[in-house]
Design a protein around this motif. Structure first.
Motif, PDB file in Angstrom:
ATOM      1  N   ASN A 220       0.864  -1.190   0.000  1.00 48.65           N
ATOM      2  CA  ASN A 220       0.000   0.000   0.000  1.00 48.65           C
ATOM      3  C   ASN A 220       0.896   1.235   0.000  1.00 48.65           C
ATOM      4  N   PRO A 221       0.947   1.992  -1.099  1.00 45.98           N
ATOM      5  CA  PRO A 221       1.920   3.093  -1.195  1.00 45.98           C
ATOM      6  C   PRO A 221       1.733   4.178  -0.154  1.00 45.98           C
ATOM      7  N   GLY A 222       0.534   4.356   0.377  1.00 41.48           N
ATOM      8  CA  GLY A 222       0.319   5.393   1.370  1.00 41.48           C
ATOM      9  C   GLY A 222       0.825   5.044   2.745  1.00 41.48           C
ATOM     10  N   GLN A 223       1.098   3.758   2.994  1.00 43.03           N
ATOM     11  CA  GLN A 223       1.536   3.323   4.323  1.00 43.03           C
ATOM     12  C   GLN A 223       3.053   3.358   4.485  1.00 43.03           C
ATOM     13  N   TYR A 224       3.781   3.673   3.407  1.00 43.04           N
ATOM     14  CA  TYR A 224       5.239   3.534   3.435  1.00 43.04           C
ATOM     15  C   TYR A 224       5.933   4.790   2.907  1.00 43.04           C
ATOM     16  N   LYS A 225       7.190   4.912   3.303  1.00 38.27           N
ATOM     17  CA  LYS A 225       8.085   5.889   2.672  1.00 38.27           C
ATOM     18  C   LYS A 225       9.427   5.203   2.422  1.00 38.27           C
ATOM     19  N   GLU A 226      10.087   5.628   1.354  1.00 36.33           N
ATOM     20  CA  GLU A 226      11.373   5.047   0.969  1.00 36.33           C
ATOM     21  C   GLU A 226      12.474   5.892   1.602  1.00 36.33           C
ATOM     22  N   ARG A 227      12.909   5.514   2.814  1.00 37.56           N
ATOM     23  CA  ARG A 227      13.911   6.294   3.536  1.00 37.56           C
ATOM     24  C   ARG A 227      15.324   5.825   3.217  1.00 37.56           C
ATOM     25  N   THR A 239      14.816  -1.080  -3.706  1.00 33.00           N
ATOM     26  CA  THR A 239      14.153  -0.136  -2.810  1.00 33.00           C
ATOM     27  C   THR A 239      13.774  -0.875  -1.535  1.00 33.00           C
ATOM     28  N   ALA A 240      13.782  -0.173  -0.405  1.00 34.49           N
ATOM     29  CA  ALA A 240      13.402  -0.763   0.885  1.00 34.49           C
ATOM     30  C   ALA A 240      12.459   0.211   1.582  1.00 34.49           C
ATOM     31  N   TRP A 241      11.516  -0.314   2.355  1.00 35.57           N
ATOM     32  CA  TRP A 241      10.372   0.498   2.747  1.00 35.57           C
ATOM     33  C   TRP A 241      10.163   0.529   4.244  1.00 35.57           C
ATOM     34  N   ALA A 242       9.938   1.757   4.742  1.00 40.20           N
ATOM     35  CA  ALA A 242       9.698   2.012   6.158  1.00 40.20           C
ATOM     36  C   ALA A 242       8.294   2.559   6.345  1.00 40.20           C
ATOM     37  N   SER A 243       7.824   2.493   7.579  1.00 44.22           N
ATOM     38  CA  SER A 243       6.487   2.980   7.898  1.00 44.22           C
ATOM     39  C   SER A 243       6.511   4.468   8.209  1.00 44.22           C
ATOM     40  N   HIS A 244       5.323   5.017   8.419  1.00 41.37           N
ATOM     41  CA  HIS A 244       5.179   6.365   8.958  1.00 41.37           C
ATOM     42  C   HIS A 244       4.930   6.232  10.460  1.00 41.37           C
ATOM     43  N   CYS A 245       5.947   6.547  11.266  1.00 43.48           N
ATOM     44  CA  CYS A 245       5.768   6.583  12.732  1.00 43.48           C
ATOM     45  C   CYS A 245       5.173   5.291  13.298  1.00 43.48           C
ATOM     46  N   ASP A 246       5.562   4.141  12.786  1.00 40.18           N
ATOM     47  CA  ASP A 246       5.008   2.867  13.265  1.00 40.18           C
ATOM     48  C   ASP A 246       3.490   2.800  13.148  1.00 40.18           C
ATOM     49  N   GLN A 276       4.937  -5.382  11.088  1.00 42.33           N
ATOM     50  CA  GLN A 276       6.024  -4.407  11.241  1.00 42.33           C
ATOM     51  C   GLN A 276       7.313  -4.886  10.535  1.00 42.33           C
ATOM     52  N   GLY A 277       8.470  -4.515  11.071  1.00 47.04           N
ATOM     53  CA  GLY A 277       9.726  -4.843  10.399  1.00 47.04           C
ATOM     54  C   GLY A 277      10.094  -3.842   9.314  1.00 47.04           C
ATOM     55  N   GLY A 278       9.695  -2.568   9.490  1.00 49.69           N
ATOM     56  CA  GLY A 278      10.050  -1.553   8.504  1.00 49.69           C
ATOM     57  C   GLY A 278      11.559  -1.419   8.369  1.00 49.69           C
ATOM     58  N   ILE A 279      12.015  -1.147   7.144  1.00 49.66           N
ATOM     59  CA  ILE A 279      13.456  -1.028   6.867  1.00 49.66           C
ATOM     60  C   ILE A 279      13.762   0.445   6.637  1.00 49.66           C
ATOM     61  N   TRP A 280      14.494   1.054   7.589  1.00 50.88           N
ATOM     62  CA  TRP A 280      14.776   2.484   7.436  1.00 50.88           C
ATOM     63  C   TRP A 280      16.227   2.826   7.754  1.00 50.88           C
ATOM     64  N   MET A 281      16.816   2.210   8.771  1.00 49.11           N
ATOM     65  CA  MET A 281      18.243   2.342   9.069  1.00 49.11           C
ATOM     66  C   MET A 281      18.711   3.792   9.125  1.00 49.11           C
ATOM     67  N   ALA A 282      17.858   4.682   9.660  1.00 53.19           N
ATOM     68  CA  ALA A 282      18.199   6.105   9.790  1.00 53.19           C
ATOM     69  C   ALA A 282      18.646   6.697   8.459  1.00 53.19           C
ATOM     70  N   VAL A 351      13.128  -1.238  20.830  1.00 57.95           N
ATOM     71  CA  VAL A 351      14.583  -1.086  20.917  1.00 57.95           C
ATOM     72  C   VAL A 351      15.178  -1.784  19.689  1.00 57.95           C
ATOM     73  N   ASP A 352      14.812  -1.291  18.517  1.00 57.68           N
ATOM     74  CA  ASP A 352      15.129  -2.050  17.315  1.00 57.68           C
ATOM     75  C   ASP A 352      16.581  -1.923  16.893  1.00 57.68           C
ATOM     76  N   LEU A 353      17.091  -3.037  16.406  1.00 62.11           N
ATOM     77  CA  LEU A 353      18.425  -3.077  15.826  1.00 62.11           C
ATOM     78  C   LEU A 353      18.476  -2.275  14.532  1.00 62.11           C
ATOM     79  N   GLY A 354      17.337  -2.213  13.843  1.00 62.74           N
ATOM     80  CA  GLY A 354      17.288  -1.567  12.530  1.00 62.74           C
ATOM     81  C   GLY A 354      17.241  -0.060  12.552  1.00 62.74           C
ATOM     82  N   SER A 355      17.517   0.573  13.698  1.00 63.72           N
ATOM     83  CA  SER A 355      17.566   2.038  13.724  1.00 63.72           C
ATOM     84  C   SER A 355      18.886   2.572  13.171  1.00 63.72           C
ATOM     85  N   GLY A 356      19.880   1.704  13.017  1.00 60.57           N
ATOM     86  CA  GLY A 356      21.176   2.114  12.477  1.00 60.57           C
ATOM     87  C   GLY A 356      21.461   1.447  11.155  1.00 60.57           C
TER      88      GLY A 356
END
Length: 679
Positions: A220-227, A239-246, A276-282, A351-356
């Motif tokens: 769903n394109p509205g639920q994600y952003k490509e960070r 491309t990898a996809w993260a959520s908006h504010c969980d 969940q499991g969004g991929i954003w890695m800051a 406390v996600d590992l994927g924040s970095g």
């Protein structure tokens, strides 16, 4: 008659032979061991390379000796129509229609705009907006992570070889009413036009999680952003996809597209039977090795602690894990992973590992002489995890003993950044923590070798490194504006980051997760209103040829149109030769200006002679004028007893062969212009 050839090959001017037994005489003007584009300074992807090391290793202008307030500072500002969250990308020597060869800075904004600026000035070559008819950049009212609008967040990626001028790939989010769109674009570097029609991003994947329908998950394109920064590997743009504010619902998508056609090549969901499991890695990037394997840190999401016989999650949910993907046969397949033994707690408590972000390290030798191929990452638990890329360690509910190396509590804050690696040292700047330098010894991460006196407020910093190979290393870091103080650019000697050698806090507002771009003597910093450009304020630390380049090309570096071997006048005479002779690089040289050969008598013999006229006050002090002679174009000899200098003044050099042409099957003479090392 004059013959002009490729500047990377020999330029030659035949001399009419006299009636002797000499079969052929010729004068060669040759420039050796220089590439057409000069130094490899391009920044084509997030953090400089697919390993995400952050290294710019061909920086010959900026050094710890001249990056200080006396010589270095803010030069100008490139204004844009929105926030610059993506890392600016730099390409040397792009052929701009109607302009010529220029070094170009590509800047993306959250207003869905892409700019191609002159990297050595303020001129705008082209601008384009990546929205459909009647659309605007997107607004997600319930999440202010990226605000006030969402457009191009992830760093684009560039392929210099694709199409007539190279291609830039970018993902743009847009909106029309309540409908959201995500599209992947492929743009011509020189014109900004579409190379192919944009791909509207959609995807489906087998899954039985709560967001599936009849066993299928739909993107769903509205639920994600490509960070994440885009990854180009093996001809596929990932491309990898993260959520908006969980904001639920969301899962963990990776979607690949063929770079030539933008046809979808592969899709993977890392939490297909969970959430969940969004991929954003800051805003970091998926990393890839030379075999095409992809490495990432997944955000908090479902992870199956029940494992199959191979040690993999039984329901294929890899939330909050360090994951390795195979891309064999254009299929994305998890082939290895590591999850902490505290994974369930970390997922439940955000406390996600994927924040970095992740960095792939160069090959290292351990204490036993074994080659180690390692990767490193860290997240909100402030531990540094070093994994063996051939055996990540999988999951042990008791401890992390299966991992190659875990360094608990190495950092003093949560990680919202990607580290940089240079010359055996890893640089981290966690949230609220100091910039810390960790040295590797025998392929193991050791204690902190130095750390900055000051600390970096939330969210920390993603550092970058400039260096000339293994020397003159500088670590660069940005601090976002916060209650702790204004935004700023900081530079440190890579050998000791205790004290900054430069800082500038009059820079405007920097958004979170921004990293600087260092290329060809300049530092480019994205802000909320454009890009601030830093560089040398004077020429006192430059060599004469660098001063000459700066005067003609606006940049002292050996790159692009100003590279030693380039010929911007298209006359085949390289820049370095024109510098040595005192000629204008943009004006075609005529035969009268170039070195000329002749057959000159001396006593009762005739000798091949080369005359070099210099159109400058003095001979260039930082090049070598080397005249050589040869009987066969293979063996070249210079200096006594092979040649004799007849005249050597500031404006003329005349050199004669010492072997007479009589009786020779062939004699050749050439001028070679070189620098001690291409500066």
């Amino acid at each position: 008659m004059q013959r002009l050839r490729d500047p990377n090959k020999a330029w030659q001017e035949p001399v009419a032979p006299r009636p002797t037994r000499l079969a052929f005489t010729s004068i060669f003007l040759i420039l050796l061991a220089l590439s057409g584009h000069g130094q490899a300074t391009d920044v084509l992807t997030f953090h400089n390379d697919n390993a995400r090391t952050g290294q710019a290793l061909n920086e010959q202008i900026l050094t710890p000796g001249n990056v200080n307030t006396n010589h270095f500072g803010k030069l100008w500002v490139l204004n844009t129509d929105g926030k610059v969250d993506a890392q600016p990308l730099y390409v040397a020597s792009v052929s701009i229609p109607g302009v010529g060869w220029r070094n170009v800075l590509f800047v993306a904004t959250e207003n869905d705009s892409l700019y191609a600026f002159n990297a050595d000035g303020t001129n705008l070559f082209w601008e384009t907006r990546l929205v459909g008819a009647g659309e605007t950049s997107a607004v997600v009212s319930k999440c202010n992570q990226v605000s006030p609008e969402i457009g191009i967040t992830g760093t684009p990626v560039i392929d210099r070889q694709l199409g007539p001028n190279g291609a830039l790939f970018a993902v743009a989010m847009s909106q029309q009413g309540s409908n959201y769109f995500q599209r992947l674009y492929a743009l011509d570097l020189a014109t900004g036009t579409n190379l192919v029609s944009p791909a509207t991003i959609s995807a489906s994947f087998p899954g039985a999680g709560p967001y599936s329908t009849n066993g299928i998950l739909s993107f769903n394109p509205g639920q994600y952003k490509e960070r994440c920064g885009l990854l180009l590997s093996g001809g596929v743009v990932y491309t990898a996809w993260a959520s908006h504010c969980d904001m639920l619902p969301y899962t963990s998508w990776i979607i690949g597209y063929d770079e030539h056609t933008l046809a979808q090549t592969n899709v993977l969901n890392l939490t297909p039977n969970g959430i969940q499991g969004g991929i954003w890695m800051a805003n970091g990037g998926l990393a890839a090795d030379s075999a095409g394997n992809i490495f990432l840190l997944d955000g908090n999401g479902t992870f199956d602690t029940n494992l199959n016989q191979a040690g993999f999650p039984v329901s294929n949910n890899f939330g909050n894990a360090f994951v390795k993907l195979s891309t064999a046969s254009n299929t994305l397949t998890p082939v290895d992973y590591f999850a902490t033994f505290t994974n369930s707690y970390e997922i439940a408590n955000d406390v996600d590992l994927g924040s970095g972000g992740v960095v792939l390290l160069p090959d290292m030798l351990d204490a036993q002489g074994n080659t180690r191929q390692l990767a490193v990452g860290a997240g909100k638990d402030a531990n540094i995890y070093v994994v063996d890329r051939s055996n990540l360690g999988k999951f042990n509910p008791t401890n992390n003993s299966a991992i190659y190396q875990a360094v608990p509590g190495a950092l003093h804050g949560m990680v919202f950044s990607t580290p940089a690696y240079y010359n055996g040292t890893l640089y981290y700047a966690a949230s609220g923590d100091h910039l810390q330098a960790f040295a590797f010894r025998n392929a193991l991460l050791t204690n902190v070798s130095s750390q900055s006196l000051g600390s970096y407020a939330s969210p920390g910093a993603t550092p970058g490194v400039s260096a000339n190979g293994s020397s003159n290393g500088i670590v660069w870091a940005l601090e976002s504006a916060s209650v702790a103080g204004p935004a700023g650019l900081y530079a440190y000697a890579a050998t000791n980051v205790t004290q900054p050698i430069y800082n500038n806090t009059v820079i405007g507002t920097i958004d979170r997760f921004v990293t600087p771009t260092i290329a060809s003597g300049r530092v480019y910093v994205g802000t909320t209103t454009g890009v601030v450009v830093f560089g040398l304020l004077d020429q006192s630390t430059l060599t004469p040829v660098q001063v000459w380049r700066n005067a003609y090309f606006g940049n002292p570096s050996n790159v692009g149109a100003g590279a030693n071997a380039a010929s911007p006048a298209n006359d085949g005479v390289p820049n370095l030769v024109k510098y040595a002779l005192g000629l204008n690089p943009f004006t075609s040289a005529n035969s009268a200006q170039l070195p000329s050969g002749s057959l000159e008598p001396s006593g009762d013999q005739t000798y091949l002679t080369l005359t070099i006229n210099l159109y400058r006050t003095n001979q260039a002090p930082d090049v070598t004028y080397l005249v050589g002679v040869s009987p066969d174009l293979q063996t070249w000899l210079s200096g006594p007893p092979n040649t004799v200098t007849l005249n050597n003044t500031p404006t003329q050099i005349v050199v004669r062969d010492t072997t007479p042409v009589a009786g020779s099957t062939g004699r050749f003479i050439r001028l070679r212009i070189t620098t001690p090392s291409p500066p």
